[in-house]
Design an enzyme around this catalytic site. Structure first.
Site, mmCIF file in Angstrom:
data_model
loop_
_atom_site.group_PDB
_atom_site.id
_atom_site.type_symbol
_atom_site.label_atom_id
_atom_site.label_comp_id
_atom_site.label_asym_id
_atom_site.label_seq_id
_atom_site.Cartn_x
_atom_site.Cartn_y
_atom_site.Cartn_z
ATOM 1 N N SER A 1 33.244 15.653 44.553
ATOM 2 C CA SER A 1 31.853 15.659 45.028
ATOM 3 C C SER A 1 31.529 16.820 45.984
ATOM 4 O O SER A 1 32.042 17.150 47.109
ATOM 5 C CB SER A 1 31.213 14.479 45.496
ATOM 6 O OG SER A 1 30.093 14.270 46.112
ATOM 7 N N LEU A 2 30.333 17.611 45.604
ATOM 8 C CA LEU A 2 29.755 18.612 46.583
ATOM 9 C C LEU A 2 28.697 18.130 47.498
ATOM 10 O O LEU A 2 28.208 18.585 48.300
ATOM 11 C CB LEU A 2 28.978 19.753 45.624
ATOM 12 C CG LEU A 2 29.834 20.724 44.817
ATOM 13 C CD1 LEU A 2 28.852 21.312 43.941
ATOM 14 C CD2 LEU A 2 30.744 21.445 45.615
ATOM 15 N N LYS B 1 26.928 2.032 40.982
ATOM 16 C CA LYS B 1 25.428 2.105 41.027
ATOM 17 C C LYS B 1 24.627 0.848 40.752
ATOM 18 O O LYS B 1 23.478 0.570 41.364
ATOM 19 C CB LYS B 1 24.858 3.373 40.211
ATOM 20 C CG LYS B 1 25.226 4.653 40.565
ATOM 21 C CD LYS B 1 24.524 5.775 39.745
ATOM 22 C CE LYS B 1 24.951 6.888 40.527
ATOM 23 N NZ LYS B 1 24.361 8.235 39.604
ATOM 24 N N ASN C 1 21.190 4.863 43.862
ATOM 25 C CA ASN C 1 22.043 5.991 44.119
ATOM 26 C C ASN C 1 22.017 6.452 45.881
ATOM 27 O O ASN C 1 22.726 7.102 46.203
ATOM 28 C CB ASN C 1 22.166 7.021 43.335
ATOM 29 C CG ASN C 1 20.768 8.236 43.508
ATOM 30 O OD1 ASN C 1 19.804 7.423 43.989
ATOM 31 N ND2 ASN C 1 20.892 9.430 43.720
ATOM 32 N N ASP D 1 18.013 9.839 40.831
ATOM 33 C CA ASP D 1 18.908 10.690 39.707
ATOM 34 C C ASP D 1 17.676 11.109 38.826
ATOM 35 O O ASP D 1 17.777 12.274 38.219
ATOM 36 C CB ASP D 1 19.678 9.680 38.986
ATOM 37 C CG ASP D 1 21.116 9.685 39.997
ATOM 38 O OD1 ASP D 1 21.371 10.560 40.583
ATOM 39 O OD2 ASP D 1 21.627 8.626 39.762
ATOM 40 N N GLY E 1 24.062 4.251 35.205
ATOM 41 C CA GLY E 1 23.103 4.395 36.241
ATOM 42 C C GLY E 1 22.338 5.677 36.040
ATOM 43 O O GLY E 1 20.917 5.608 36.384
#
Length: 287
Positions: free
Chosen positions: A22-23, A73, A94, A109, A136
Site C-alpha cells: 500500500s502507498l 470493508k 473504507n 472510494d 466494497g
C-alpha cells in the site's frame, strides 16, 4: 519521521491483507509532515478473523481513525457506532473516524473514483459504463456513479459470495436513482463483449491484476476493447496491469488506480484532520 513522533502524536491505521504494497502510509505521512500535523499512519496486516479484536483495541487506545481495505470493508460495519449516508447506502466502509470513542464509518472510494475521472477530463455523466466487481470498492463506485448521473451501468461479477451483494447494489441503485443498471455473470464473456460495446468506459474493480493475481485478466479476448474505449483499473500496484497492457495494445486510453487512491485518501485525510490534503505535493512525490 522518527523525529516527528511525540507524546501527543495521534495514530491512524490501515487494516487489510495483503497490505505491505500500500502507498497509503507514504501518502498520509508525507501529507502530515508537509502540513506540520502531529499524526502518524501505519499499516496493519488484518483479515476478517482478527478484525473484531483489532477494532476493539483501536477503540481502547483512542486511535483517531483508520482506513479499511480488502477483505474487511463490509465486515467492519458490524463493529461501528454510526455510518455516513453514503456508507449506509453502499454497505461498505473504507474510512473510520473516532470521535471520543464513537466510531463512524465513511466510504470515499466512489467519490475518489469519480474525481479521478474528472481530473483526467473523462466525462461519464449521462453515459454508460461497464464495471467488473461486487465488493466494497465496486459497490461504492457504482452507487456514486449512479448518484452523480451516469445513465446506465452494467455490473459483472463471479457467482461467488459477493454476487448477492451485487444484486443488492442493483436494487439500491434502482430504488434511489434514475440510473439503468443490470447484473451479469463475469464468466459470460459474450454478455461482457455486448455490454462493453456501447459503453464509454470499462472498469476493473476487482483484485484481479494485483498480487497474487497479477498475471490474470477478466477480459478473455482483446477484441472486446475498441480504440475509443476508456479502460480503468482500481489496482495501482502494478501501475500497469495485464488488463491495461491489453487495452493499450488495442489503442484504448487507460487509467490505473493511482488517481482513485489519491482522491479517496484526500477525502479520508480531511475527515480525520479537518484539513485539505496537499494533493499537488503528494502527486509530485508518488506519481
Amino acid at each position: 519521521m522518527a523525529e516527528r513522533i511525540t507524546g501527543y502524536t495521534q495514530l491512524i491505521g490501515l487494516l487489510g491483507t495483503p497490505i505491505a504494497h500500500s502507498l497509503s502510509p507514504t501518502m498520509h505521512n508525507e501529507a502530515f509532515a508537509k502540513l506540520g500535523l502531529d499524526y502518524a499512519y501505519m499499516a496493519f496486516g488484518v483479515g476478517n478473523e482478527q478484525l473484531p479484536d483489532v477494532i476493539k483495541g483501536f477503540r481502547a487506545l483512542g486511535l483517531r481513525g483508520f482506513n479499511v481495505t480488502m477483505p474487511n470493508k463490509s465486515l467492519v460495519l458490524d463493529y461501528l457506532d454510526k455510518l455516513s449516508p453514503a456508507a449506509e447506502l453502499a454497505g461498505s466502509v473504507n474510512t473510520v473516524v473516532n470521535d471520543d470513542g464513537v466510531l463512524t464509518g465513511h466510504i470515499t472510494d466512489g467519490t475518489g473514483y469519480m474525481r479521478a475521472l474528472k481530473e483526467e477530463g473523462i466525462n461519464v455523466i449521462g453515459e454508460k459504463m461497464t464495471i467488473a466487481g461486487g465488493g466494497g470498492a465496486a459497490t461504492a463506485i457504482c452507487i456514486q456513479a449512479a448518484l452523480d448521473g451516469v445513465k446506465e451501468i452494467s455490473i459483472f461479477n463471479k457467482k461467488d459470495k459477493f454476487y448477492p451483494r451485487a444484486e443488492a447494489t442493483v436494487e439500491k441503485i434502482r430504488s434511489k436513482t434514475d440510473c439503468k443498471v443490470q447484473l451479469f455473470d463475469v464468466d459470460d464473456q459474450e454478455a461482457l463483449r455486448r455490454e462493453i460495446a456501447d459503453s464509454v468506459i470499462f472498469t476493473n474493480a476487482t483484485g484481479v491484476g494485483m498480487k497474487p493475481l497479477e498475471d490474470q485478466c477478466l477480459i478473455s479476448d482483446p477484441s472486446m476493447l475498441r480504440p475509443d474505449l476508456v479502460v480503468s483499473d482500481v489496482v495501482y500496484i502494478p501501475k500497469k496491469t495485464k488488463l491495461l497492457e491489453m487495452a493499450e495494445a488495442r489503442g484504448c486510453r487507460t487509467i490505473n488506480g493511482l488517481g482513485m487512491m489519491l482522491w479517496q485518501g484526500a477525502r479520508a485525510f480531511e475527515i480525520w484532520t479537518g484539513k485539505e490534503m496537499p494533493v499537488g505535493y503528494i502527486k509530485e512525490l508518488l506519481f
